[in-house]
Design a protein around this motif. Structure first.
Motif, mmCIF file in Angstrom:
data_model
loop_
_atom_site.group_PDB
_atom_site.id
_atom_site.type_symbol
_atom_site.label_atom_id
_atom_site.label_comp_id
_atom_site.label_asym_id
_atom_site.label_seq_id
_atom_site.Cartn_x
_atom_site.Cartn_y
_atom_site.Cartn_z
ATOM 1 N N GLY A 132 -9.370 -12.347 -3.215
ATOM 2 C CA GLY A 132 -7.912 -12.440 -3.178
ATOM 3 C C GLY A 132 -7.465 -13.331 -2.024
ATOM 4 N N THR A 133 -6.391 -14.054 -2.201
ATOM 5 C CA THR A 133 -5.977 -14.982 -1.152
ATOM 6 C C THR A 133 -4.722 -14.558 -0.406
ATOM 7 N N GLY A 134 -3.894 -13.711 -0.979
ATOM 8 C CA GLY A 134 -2.659 -13.395 -0.289
ATOM 9 C C GLY A 134 -2.178 -11.974 -0.426
ATOM 10 N N LEU A 135 -2.883 -11.163 -1.237
ATOM 11 C CA LEU A 135 -2.419 -9.811 -1.495
ATOM 12 C C LEU A 135 -3.598 -8.859 -1.578
ATOM 13 N N ALA A 136 -3.438 -7.705 -0.934
ATOM 14 C CA ALA A 136 -4.414 -6.623 -1.084
ATOM 15 C C ALA A 136 -3.765 -5.530 -1.918
ATOM 16 N N LEU A 137 -4.555 -4.887 -2.758
ATOM 17 C CA LEU A 137 -4.082 -3.808 -3.612
ATOM 18 C C LEU A 137 -5.136 -2.712 -3.586
ATOM 19 N N PHE A 171 -1.792 13.690 -3.178
ATOM 20 C CA PHE A 171 -1.139 12.667 -3.989
ATOM 21 C C PHE A 171 -2.098 11.522 -4.275
ATOM 22 N N THR A 172 -1.728 10.727 -5.261
ATOM 23 C CA THR A 172 -2.383 9.462 -5.552
ATOM 24 C C THR A 172 -1.292 8.401 -5.549
ATOM 25 N N ALA A 173 -1.556 7.296 -4.862
ATOM 26 C CA ALA A 173 -0.602 6.191 -4.794
ATOM 27 C C ALA A 173 -1.350 4.878 -4.904
ATOM 28 N N VAL A 174 -0.660 3.851 -5.364
ATOM 29 C CA VAL A 174 -1.179 2.487 -5.359
ATOM 30 C C VAL A 174 -0.353 1.725 -4.333
ATOM 31 N N VAL A 175 -1.048 0.951 -3.481
ATOM 32 C CA VAL A 175 -0.398 0.259 -2.370
ATOM 33 C C VAL A 175 -0.693 -1.232 -2.452
ATOM 34 N N ALA A 176 0.322 -2.052 -2.180
ATOM 35 C CA ALA A 176 0.167 -3.503 -2.106
ATOM 36 C C ALA A 176 0.649 -3.971 -0.744
ATOM 37 N N SER A 177 -0.063 -4.959 -0.203
ATOM 38 C CA SER A 177 0.278 -5.492 1.107
ATOM 39 C C SER A 177 -0.172 -6.940 1.194
#
Length: 105
Positions: A11-16, A78-84
């Protein structure tokens, strides 16, 4: 933490990544040097965001601004999906130390 996308994976600009917090747990008090977007898939969490108490549950999305100290806890898990954006570093507010979490690297 389960990484879905990161610079180490091309990935070049986003982590998920996915966060699965066990019942009765809490994360460390910290800040991030980039904005994060959390979408909660299951469960609920209490979030201390710079001293403001927030409650989030499945279906909620929370935008956490950069450089703001936060801590999450959950009685039921909980379960969550995170983007940064990447690169992204966690900051210890007591020491000022910076670290790149492995799920973002």
């Amino acid at each position: 933490m389960t990484t879905f996308a990161s610079p180490a994976q091309g990935g070049t600009g986003l982590a998920l990544w996915k966060v699965e917090m066990a019942p009765g747990s809490s994360g460390p008090r910290h800040a991030m040097d980039t904005e994060q977007v959390w979408t909660f898939l299951t469960g609920s969490a209490a979030v201390d965001l710079a001293g403001e108490a927030l409650a989030v549950a499945a279906g909620d999305t929370l935008v956490l601004p950069a450089e703001v100290v936060r801590r999450m806890s959950s009685e039921g898990g909980f379960t969550a999906v995170v983007a940064s954006p990447t690169p992204s570093r966690a900051v210890n507010p007591e020491t000022g130390d910076h670290v790149v979490p492995p799920w973002i690297a």
